[in-house]
Design a protein around this motif. Sequence first.
Motif: not given
Length: 197
Positions: A80-81, A86-88, A110-111, A168-172
């Motif tokens: 997924p994108r 999210d925080l990338a 982290p963005f 990678g990324f995850m929920p902020e």
Amino acid sequence: MSTITAVPLQPTKRSVLVYLWIGILVAVLGAGWLAMRGTEQVVALKGSNAQFLSWNKTRSGVVETASGLQYQVLKPGEGPRPTATDLAGVMYIGKLRDGTVFDASQQPVPFPLSGGAVPGFLEALKLMPKDAKYRFWLKPELAYGSQSPDPTKIPNDSILIFDVDMLGFMPEAVYRQRMMQQQQMQQMPQGGPPAAP
């Protein structure tokens, strides 16, 4: 005295002449196309932002979004994108059209995709699945426009070019919760929690 013996030349077949003229015509048209294409590239690279972006979007592999963001997939990722919540985590290099590097990450950055960076960069990150590498061209309206934060490094109305690795990324919210847990762990005295009285 020597005598010269004349050898009659055979007439050239009409089909050979036709192929010869077709070959000459193709060579002339090909040379004209190459000259025009080369001139178009030089004008685009040295010309205005609009000329550059118009030329760039015709290059192989370059895609333009509805907003005018242009990107090229250098390495596809999987899955997924990220979304705006999210925080990338990314590594990136930012350049100007002339190749001048104005910014580069030294470690993963982290963005938050909800804001905090130029709009085109945030839009671009939302296109990238994990482990992908993309190149982005941000027109001035998607970058700093005429309000550069440092005109000596990034002139006003510059096109910004980024090579970005999506680590990678995850929920902020999950990221913030993990950061709070780490801070709490660091504040604990050495040897674990205090003993009960």
